[in-house]
Design a protein around this motif. Sequence first.
Motif, PDB file in Angstrom:
ATOM      1  N   PHE A   1       0.856  -1.185   0.000  1.00 25.58           N
ATOM      2  CA  PHE A   1       0.000   0.000   0.000  1.00 25.58           C
ATOM      3  C   PHE A   1       0.885   1.225   0.000  1.00 25.58           C
ATOM      4  CE2 PHE A   1       0.810  -0.567   4.505  1.00 25.58           C
ATOM      5  CZ  PHE A   1       0.945   0.714   4.992  1.00 25.58           C
ATOM      6  N   GLY A   2       0.319   2.320  -0.461  1.00 26.57           N
ATOM      7  CA  GLY A   2       1.037   3.577  -0.475  1.00 26.57           C
ATOM      8  C   GLY A   2       0.137   4.708  -0.030  1.00 26.57           C
ATOM      9  N   VAL A   3       0.740   5.695   0.612  1.00 25.03           N
ATOM     10  CA  VAL A   3       0.036   6.903   1.019  1.00 25.03           C
ATOM     11  C   VAL A   3       0.823   8.078   0.474  1.00 25.03           C
ATOM     12  CG1 VAL A   3      -0.746   8.317   2.958  1.00 25.03           C
ATOM     13  CG2 VAL A   3      -0.776   5.822   3.162  1.00 25.03           C
ATOM     14  N   VAL A   4       0.128   8.940  -0.251  1.00 24.91           N
ATOM     15  CA  VAL A   4       0.732  10.179  -0.746  1.00 24.91           C
ATOM     16  C   VAL A   4      -0.010  11.308  -0.060  1.00 24.91           C
ATOM     17  CG1 VAL A   4       1.199  11.628  -2.750  1.00 24.91           C
ATOM     18  CG2 VAL A   4       1.251   9.129  -2.969  1.00 24.91           C
ATOM     19  N   ARG A   5       0.735  12.186   0.579  1.00 23.28           N
ATOM     20  CA  ARG A   5       0.137  13.327   1.275  1.00 23.28           C
ATOM     21  C   ARG A   5       0.465  14.598   0.503  1.00 23.28           C
ATOM     22  NH1 ARG A   5       0.755  14.915   7.644  1.00 23.28           N
ATOM     23  NH2 ARG A   5      -0.119  17.014   7.474  1.00 23.28           N
ATOM     24  N   VAL A   6      -0.589  15.337   0.181  1.00 25.82           N
ATOM     25  CA  VAL A   6      -0.421  16.600  -0.530  1.00 25.82           C
ATOM     26  C   VAL A   6      -1.010  17.705   0.347  1.00 25.82           C
ATOM     27  CG1 VAL A   6      -0.986  17.890  -2.617  1.00 25.82           C
ATOM     28  CG2 VAL A   6      -0.560  15.432  -2.764  1.00 25.82           C
ATOM     29  N   ASP A   7      -0.170  18.649   0.727  1.00 21.89           N
ATOM     30  CA  ASP A   7      -0.572  19.802   1.528  1.00 21.89           C
ATOM     31  C   ASP A   7      -0.399  21.053   0.681  1.00 21.89           C
ATOM     32  OD1 ASP A   7      -1.059  18.620   4.219  1.00 21.89           O
ATOM     33  OD2 ASP A   7       1.044  18.048   4.049  1.00 21.89           O
ATOM     34  N   GLY A   8      -1.495  21.524   0.095  1.00 20.37           N
ATOM     35  CA  GLY A   8      -1.435  22.726  -0.736  1.00 20.37           C
ATOM     36  C   GLY A   8      -0.471  22.557  -1.888  1.00 20.37           C
ATOM     37  N   GLU A   9       0.419  23.532  -2.053  1.00 21.29           N
ATOM     38  CA  GLU A   9       1.383  23.500  -3.154  1.00 21.29           C
ATOM     39  C   GLU A   9       2.726  22.880  -2.757  1.00 21.29           C
ATOM     40  OE1 GLU A   9       0.791  24.209  -6.396  1.00 21.29           O
ATOM     41  OE2 GLU A   9      -1.285  24.435  -5.735  1.00 21.29           O
ATOM     42  N   GLU A  10       2.821  22.351  -1.533  1.00 25.62           N
ATOM     43  CA  GLU A  10       4.063  21.716  -1.105  1.00 25.62           C
ATOM     44  C   GLU A  10       4.297  20.437  -1.903  1.00 25.62           C
ATOM     45  OE1 GLU A  10       4.433  21.137   3.118  1.00 25.62           O
ATOM     46  OE2 GLU A  10       3.405  23.022   3.536  1.00 25.62           O
ATOM     47  N   ASP A  11       5.559  19.998  -1.929  1.00 26.29           N
ATOM     48  CA  ASP A  11       5.878  18.737  -2.581  1.00 26.29           C
ATOM     49  C   ASP A  11       5.148  17.606  -1.870  1.00 26.29           C
ATOM     50  OD1 ASP A  11       7.567  19.935  -4.399  1.00 26.29           O
ATOM     51  OD2 ASP A  11       9.400  19.498  -3.255  1.00 26.29           O
ATOM     52  N   PRO A  12       4.696  16.612  -2.621  1.00 25.37           N
ATOM     53  CA  PRO A  12       4.010  15.484  -1.992  1.00 25.37           C
ATOM     54  C   PRO A  12       4.964  14.674  -1.121  1.00 25.37           C
ATOM     55  CG  PRO A  12       4.326  15.083  -4.338  1.00 25.37           C
ATOM     56  CD  PRO A  12       4.785  16.482  -4.062  1.00 25.37           C
ATOM     57  N   ARG A  13       4.406  14.117  -0.078  1.00 23.45           N
ATOM     58  CA  ARG A  13       5.154  13.223   0.804  1.00 23.45           C
ATOM     59  C   ARG A  13       4.623  11.811   0.567  1.00 23.45           C
ATOM     60  NH1 ARG A  13       4.265  15.849   6.523  1.00 23.45           N
ATOM     61  NH2 ARG A  13       5.453  14.032   7.170  1.00 23.45           N
ATOM     62  N   ILE A  14       5.529  10.848   0.447  1.00 22.04           N
ATOM     63  CA  ILE A  14       5.152   9.507   0.016  1.00 22.04           C
ATOM     64  C   ILE A  14       5.648   8.459   1.001  1.00 22.04           C
ATOM     65  CG2 ILE A  14       5.362   7.812  -1.851  1.00 22.04           C
ATOM     66  CD1 ILE A  14       6.292  10.240  -3.607  1.00 22.04           C
ATOM     67  N   TYR A  15       4.804   7.459   1.237  1.00 18.78           N
ATOM     68  CA  TYR A  15       5.200   6.263   1.972  1.00 18.78           C
ATOM     69  C   TYR A  15       4.683   5.059   1.206  1.00 18.78           C
ATOM     70  CZ  TYR A  15       5.438   2.543   5.384  1.00 18.78           C
ATOM     71  OH  TYR A  15       5.716   1.346   6.018  1.00 18.78           O
ATOM     72  N   VAL A  16       5.543   4.070   0.994  1.00 15.78           N
ATOM     73  CA  VAL A  16       5.175   2.820   0.334  1.00 15.78           C
ATOM     74  C   VAL A  16       5.584   1.679   1.252  1.00 15.78           C
ATOM     75  CG1 VAL A  16       5.538   1.349  -1.693  1.00 15.78           C
ATOM     76  CG2 VAL A  16       5.468   3.838  -1.957  1.00 15.78           C
ATOM     77  N   SER A  17       4.658   0.751   1.516  1.00 18.26           N
ATOM     78  CA  SER A  17       4.908  -0.323   2.475  1.00 18.26           C
ATOM     79  C   SER A  17       5.924  -1.351   1.996  1.00 18.26           C
ATOM     80  CB  SER A  17       3.606  -1.036   2.835  1.00 18.26           C
ATOM     81  OG  SER A  17       3.085  -1.717   1.708  1.00 18.26           O
ATOM     82  N   ASP A  18       6.009  -1.591   0.693  1.00 15.89           N
ATOM     83  CA  ASP A  18       6.965  -2.563   0.154  1.00 15.89           C
ATOM     84  C   ASP A  18       7.378  -2.110  -1.244  1.00 15.89           C
ATOM     85  OD1 ASP A  18       8.352  -4.727  -0.975  1.00 15.89           O
ATOM     86  OD2 ASP A  18       7.140  -6.202   0.093  1.00 15.89           O
ATOM     87  N   ALA A  19       8.561  -1.541  -1.329  1.00 19.50           N
ATOM     88  CA  ALA A  19       9.031  -0.959  -2.591  1.00 19.50           C
ATOM     89  C   ALA A  19       9.171  -2.011  -3.686  1.00 19.50           C
ATOM     90  CB  ALA A  19      10.358  -0.236  -2.379  1.00 19.50           C
ATOM     91  N   ALA A  20       9.699  -3.184  -3.347  1.00 22.39           N
ATOM     92  CA  ALA A  20       9.890  -4.219  -4.363  1.00 22.39           C
ATOM     93  C   ALA A  20       8.553  -4.686  -4.922  1.00 22.39           C
ATOM     94  CB  ALA A  20      10.677  -5.394  -3.787  1.00 22.39           C
TER      95      ALA A  20
END
Length: 188
Positions: free
Chosen positions: A55-74
């Motif tokens: 699973f992945g979560v992308v956080r977008v706060d306004g015009e800031e760069d997105p912040r990303i977390y991915v549970s298993d990159a491979a």
Amino acid sequence: MYFAALLARTEDGWEASDTELDDVETLSDLSDLAREASVDDDTVLVYIEQEDAWFGVVRVDGEEDPRIYVSDAAAAARSSYGEILLTDELLGRDPGDDNVADLDSLDLDGTEDGEPENETDADADADGEDDVGIIAKGEIVPPGPIGDREVLADFGVNEKELLALDSTDALGEIAEVLGAAEVLETVR
């Protein structure tokens, strides 16, 4: 099977909407999609999951760069939606690095003609994965979590809790902590 949803933070709580990612090709496209769902430049979370794999979560706060977390990159690297999240920056690669090998030019099994040398080589994992990771975009992508482990800390999901989430219902557990489980369930 994939599931993708947007959770937009509002004055009244969270609003959820499911989303199609067919037209999303880059992280920039995904960020634009999130910003369109934003109310007054508030936080928008993009949830993406492949059933029982990652699973992945992308956080977008306004015009800031997105912040990303991915549970298993491979695992995500084997997915077209996962590849959107696995940016050069997230993987620690130089975006302009032309030294990335072309997969077609690599001799991945170590033999001259591409045939296995013995039966144990023939029995190797057929999808190219080993203990180190998989090869995607010409580079080895490590197994396990990658990205901003504090992406949800201010919402009550700290690094330790995020890392402990199982891919089978991680998004539901995150939504529960956020107080958005009911609205997420309506779009699931």
